[in-house]
Scaffold this motif. Structure first.
Motif, PDB file in Angstrom:
ATOM      1  N   VAL A 141       0.835  -1.204   0.000  1.00  0.00           N
ATOM      2  CA  VAL A 141       0.000   0.000   0.000  1.00  0.00           C
ATOM      3  C   VAL A 141       0.874   1.260   0.000  1.00  0.00           C
ATOM      4  N   PRO A 142       1.041   1.926  -1.135  1.00  0.00           N
ATOM      5  CA  PRO A 142       1.772   3.189  -1.161  1.00  0.00           C
ATOM      6  C   PRO A 142       1.021   4.268  -0.372  1.00  0.00           C
ATOM      7  N   VAL A 143       1.740   5.029   0.431  1.00  0.00           N
ATOM      8  CA  VAL A 143       1.141   6.098   1.225  1.00  0.00           C
ATOM      9  C   VAL A 143       2.017   7.339   1.162  1.00  0.00           C
ATOM     10  N   GLY A 144       1.442   8.441   1.593  1.00  0.00           N
ATOM     11  CA  GLY A 144       2.150   9.721   1.639  1.00  0.00           C
ATOM     12  C   GLY A 144       1.144  10.788   1.995  1.00  0.00           C
ATOM     13  N   CYS A 145       1.467  12.040   1.719  1.00  0.00           N
ATOM     14  CA  CYS A 145       0.487  13.100   1.937  1.00  0.00           C
ATOM     15  C   CYS A 145      -0.727  12.834   1.062  1.00  0.00           C
ATOM     16  N   MET A 146      -1.909  12.892   1.661  1.00  0.00           N
ATOM     17  CA  MET A 146      -3.136  12.593   0.945  1.00  0.00           C
ATOM     18  C   MET A 146      -3.728  13.819   0.246  1.00  0.00           C
ATOM     19  N   HIS A 147      -3.127  14.987   0.441  1.00  0.00           N
ATOM     20  CA  HIS A 147      -3.648  16.225  -0.147  1.00  0.00           C
ATOM     21  C   HIS A 147      -5.162  16.295   0.062  1.00  0.00           C
ATOM     22  N   CYS A 148      -5.524  16.313   1.327  1.00  0.00           N
ATOM     23  CA  CYS A 148      -6.921  16.224   1.753  1.00  0.00           C
ATOM     24  C   CYS A 148      -7.739  17.434   1.296  1.00  0.00           C
ATOM     25  N   GLY A 149      -9.005  17.170   1.055  1.00  0.00           N
ATOM     26  CA  GLY A 149      -9.938  18.258   0.775  1.00  0.00           C
ATOM     27  C   GLY A 149     -10.253  19.065   2.015  1.00  0.00           C
ATOM     28  N   GLU A 150     -10.173  18.391   3.173  1.00  0.00           N
ATOM     29  CA  GLU A 150     -10.358  19.042   4.473  1.00  0.00           C
ATOM     30  C   GLU A 150      -9.146  18.716   5.333  1.00  0.00           C
ATOM     31  N   PRO A 151      -8.004  19.331   5.054  1.00  0.00           N
ATOM     32  CA  PRO A 151      -6.754  18.935   5.704  1.00  0.00           C
ATOM     33  C   PRO A 151      -6.645  19.397   7.158  1.00  0.00           C
ATOM     34  N   PRO A 152      -6.485  18.480   8.112  1.00  0.00           N
ATOM     35  CA  PRO A 152      -6.320  18.856   9.523  1.00  0.00           C
ATOM     36  C   PRO A 152      -5.081  19.717   9.758  1.00  0.00           C
TER      37      PRO A 152
END
Length: 215
Positions: A54-65
């Protein structure tokens, strides 16, 4: 509107870590800091055991905490969905590191290189002194994306304006593009496949999707 997202097909990822190496090369991140990681996940019970990558990293969230907790407003979300950090404004407090549910941020306190205290030719070309004592993370290779306007190329289609990790994937497990464009590569993938997002129950609207079966 434009919303850039990444899509990873977990049926294709073989855990080769080429995306991790490509990110390291493109961004000259210091030892111990990986903006693109690949988790090795084992599920099931013997003898029915499955191994997934499972590649992961910054998710560039629409609602970033991370944006909500930043006291200096160094972290912002752009109109195209990319979450950025202004190194000239960041005070390195680390609040965003704690707030991120994806463990995607780092703060380093000195310039460090792969083999010794001297940068290699590749590191010297890409290492950024502004990234010391500030928060850093995956940028989706933002400079490439921003150059698309001038070149007329399309992120996710043309390699020159596509994140390095996507370009490097030897199994074509990774895709990048505009989720709001119904004809884009990522929209097609999401429409034709079952998918999920990590910790989406938190309401962060992450911009990294995982495919796992046909619809």
């Amino acid at each position: 509107m434009t919303r850039y997202v990444m899509v990873v097909d977990l049926r294709r990822c073989i855990g080769c870590q080429t995306c991790t190496a490509a990110c390291r090369h493109a961004n000259a991140t210091p030892p111990g800091v990986q903006w693109r990681k690949v988790l090795d996940v084992e599920t099931g019970e013997f003898p029915d055991v499955r191994r997934s990558f499972v590649p992961v990293g910054c998710m560039h969230c629409g609602e970033p905490p991370c944006v909500e907790v930043c006291p200096s407003q160094a972290t912002k979300k752009r109109a195209d969905g990319l979450v950025t950090i202004d190194y000239d404004v960041c005070i390195g407090c680390g609040y965003c590191v704690v707030a991120c549910p994806y463990q995607a941020r780092d703060v380093v306190h000195k310039m460090d290189f792969a083999y010794n205290e001297t940068a290699s030719a590749s590191e010297a070309m890409r290492a950024d002194p502004k990234r010391v004592n500030v928060a850093t993370k995956c940028t989706f290779c933002i400079s490439r994306i921003d150059s698309a306007e001038l070149s007329g190329l399309t992120p996710g289609v043309d390699p020159e304006v596509t994140p390095a990790c996507v370009n490097s994937c030897i199994t074509s497990a990774m895709a990048f593009g505009d989720r709001d464009d119904v004809n884009s590569n990522v929209s097609t993938l999401l429409r034709e496949n079952q998918h999920f997002r990590m910790h989406e129950e938190l309401g962060t609207d992450p911009g990294l999707y995982y495919l796992w079966d046909k619809t």
